[in-house]
Scaffold this active site. Structure first.
Site, mmCIF file in Angstrom:
data_model
loop_
_atom_site.group_PDB
_atom_site.id
_atom_site.type_symbol
_atom_site.label_atom_id
_atom_site.label_comp_id
_atom_site.label_asym_id
_atom_site.label_seq_id
_atom_site.Cartn_x
_atom_site.Cartn_y
_atom_site.Cartn_z
ATOM 1 N N LYS A 40 1.249 -1.350 -0.293
ATOM 2 C CA LYS A 40 -0.343 -0.409 0.598
ATOM 3 C C LYS A 40 1.050 0.957 0.402
ATOM 4 C CE LYS A 40 -0.402 0.603 4.778
ATOM 5 N NZ LYS A 40 -2.070 0.123 6.580
ATOM 6 N N ARG A 293 6.301 -0.935 19.411
ATOM 7 C CA ARG A 293 5.491 -1.278 18.219
ATOM 8 C C ARG A 293 4.206 -2.410 18.063
ATOM 9 N NH1 ARG A 293 7.922 1.090 14.135
ATOM 10 N NH2 ARG A 293 6.674 -0.279 12.491
ATOM 11 N N ALA A 341 13.694 -7.949 11.347
ATOM 12 C CA ALA A 341 13.816 -8.016 10.159
ATOM 13 C C ALA A 341 14.276 -8.960 9.027
ATOM 14 C CB ALA A 341 14.402 -6.974 9.692
ATOM 15 N N HIS A 465 44.967 -10.816 12.215
ATOM 16 C CA HIS A 465 45.440 -10.176 13.099
ATOM 17 C C HIS A 465 46.068 -8.707 12.527
ATOM 18 C CE1 HIS A 465 47.715 -7.855 17.209
ATOM 19 N NE2 HIS A 465 48.722 -7.805 16.073
#
Length: 489
Positions: A40, A293, A341, A465
């Site tokens: 959308k 959320r 995610a 290293h």
């Protein structure tokens, strides 16, 4: 069907083009399924457009400015000017590149892209409403559906995001001028990440948290360096308060917060400050609400297809990403915690493969979690306590970044790597890192858990290293009792 509707059909309908939805679409297309992806707003979802990517872009940009401004001990003297509008413009270019890439990948894999808002009509039909005057709607019939509608910022009573002084995380990331002052309601990962960004931009930031510690769910030893660094940067903390109202006296903005009855519910007290019995009042320019959320599941008419949600609105799924309706799947934030995610992308891929008849399932042994604060926090697998509760006899190894040559050469030596393993067999069970590049270093330990690697495997792998990754090797050696560059436990 609505008169005038056009009706089409598809093998797989995917609602939402965030990390779960677009990954599912691409994978389904690779498996020769006819796929329609409905979005959308913007391809890439909240993560690419308003969350993960833009926030990390601004974190990186503000870090560059902050490091340049505070590099005197390296012999560098600078006072960079910050153009927030230009910074946001750069961030938007990064976002545009990624979202454009998602759209191209979908099309290249044969995915049909459809812009609009989808709502279920019955168990095999959705109606897609197109935005804009005269755009109308169309009906789409499907064999299988994947719901990947993601999540949105939680609002709190009397703090409307439509009021200019009140911001959610999306609005905060789009500001084009630096506020002189800001109250951030919520000391979770979103609140703490943005507190760091705006403090480094020069904003006077106050974090108002109802608990007595930042970052609920993380151990005190991981939070401690983050809290100290934020305080050193100038962030003020007010623990044990809940935001109750705001108003505009004399053209300003005043936040009112009341003492929280359950301020100690988190159990962590590191860095807690005394809570006054009276209410708290803060005069600020902006108020950012970052209390978490919630899933976007209430816009779909899920009852029409028979999909059930829990009391919080999350869609419950099994190990194959199926809902209680066999031909309907869910992936990503809408499918429940953890709302990450990368977890959503895995679920989307599994859903596509199951629909295609592949023997796929969500069987990951460990999903990493990262907080992009300063310093970063990253965890994967079990903590020592969780390992004990699971019946293991854990052994723990740790290596401090102050003993890392590479960390010292970056000027970032706060923090450590901790590794947890089963003492009898040596299998790596979990790890936690706080310090520079924790988000990158955690991948090696996640792989170790997935492969069933042992402490000996990690310790005997030669690491280049000087690198930060040597700290992972040293932590494993410390658990074995023969670390070279730190004292053994």
């Amino acid at each position: 069907m609505v008169v005038g509707d056009v009706t089409t059909g598809t093998d797989v309908l995917i609602i939402g083009a965030g990390p779960a939805g677009y990954v599912a679409a691409i994978r389904a297309g690779q498996l020769d399924l006819d796929v329609t992806l409905v979005e959308k707003e913007a391809y890439g979802g909240a993560c690419l457009n308003h969350g993960c990517i833009p926030s990390k872009a601004l974190i990186t940009a503000t870090d560059v400015a902050h490091e340049a401004r505070h590099a005197e001990e390296m012999g560098i003297h600078a006072d960079p000017a910050i153009d927030l509008s230009g910074m946001v413009g750069w961030k938007d270019e990064v976002v545009s590149q990624l979202t454009g890439g998602v759209e191209k990948l979908c099309k290249a894999n044969g995915v049909n892209l459809l812009e609009g808002t989808a709502t279920f009509v019955d168990d095999h039909t959705v109606r897609v409403s197109h935005s804009g005057d005269g755009q109308g709607s169309e009906t789409l019939e499907f064999e299988h559906a994947i719901v990947a509608t993601g999540s949105r910022p939680i609002s709190i009573p009397d703090f409307s995001f439509d009021d200019p002084p009140i911001l959610n995380s999306r609005q905060a990331l789009a500001l084009e001028s630096v506020p002189d002052s800001m109250a951030i309601v919520g000391g979770g990962y979103i609140g703490m990440e943005l507190a760091t960004v705006f403090t480094k931009l020069g904003t006077d930031v106050t974090v108002v948290e109802m608990l007595e510690s930042i970052l609920p769910g993380y151990d005190d030893d991981l939070k401690r360096p983050v809290k100290k660094r934020a305080s050193d940067l100038g962030v003020d903390f007010q623990f044990g308060y809940t935001a109750s109202e705001w108003y505009e006296p004399d053209g300003g903005v005043r936040l009112v917060a009341q003492p929280a009855d359950d301020a100690a519910a988190d159990g962590g007290t590191e860095g807690a400050e005394a809570v006054e019995s009276e209410r708290l009042e803060l005069d600020v320019e902006k108020i950012l609400i970052a209390v978490g959320r919630e899933p976007v599941s209430d816009t779909l008419d899920l009852e029409a297809v028979g999909v059930e949600t829990d009391e919080r609105g999350f869609i419950e799924t099994d190990s194959r990403a199926r809902t209680n309706v066999d031909h309907v799947f869910a992936a990503g934030d809408v499918a429940g915690e953890p709302m990450l995610a990368h977890k959503g992308s895995m679920e989307g891929q599994v859903a596509a493969e199951v629909i295609a008849g592949e023997p796929a399932a969500i069987d990951s042994q460990a999903i990493p979690a990262v907080v992009f604060t300063d310093p970063e926090i990253a965890t994967v697998g079990m903590t020592e306590t969780e390992a004990e509760e699971a019946g293991f006899e854990p052994v723990v190894g740790q290596f401090p970044f102050r003993a890392s040559g590479r960390a010292l050469t970056t000027g970032e030596s706060d923090g450590f790597v901790t590794i947890v393993a089963d003492e009898s067999e040596g299998y790596v069970l979990g790890a936690s890192i706080v310090g520079p590049e924790a988000s990158e270093l955690i991948a090696e330990l996640g792989l170790a858990i997935e492969l069933g690697a042992t402490l000996e495997d990690v310790a005997s792998t030669v690491h280049a290293h000087p690198t930060l990754s040597e700290s992972v090797m040293e932590a494993a050696e410390n658990a074995l009792g023969h670390a070279i560059h730190t004292l053994n436990r």
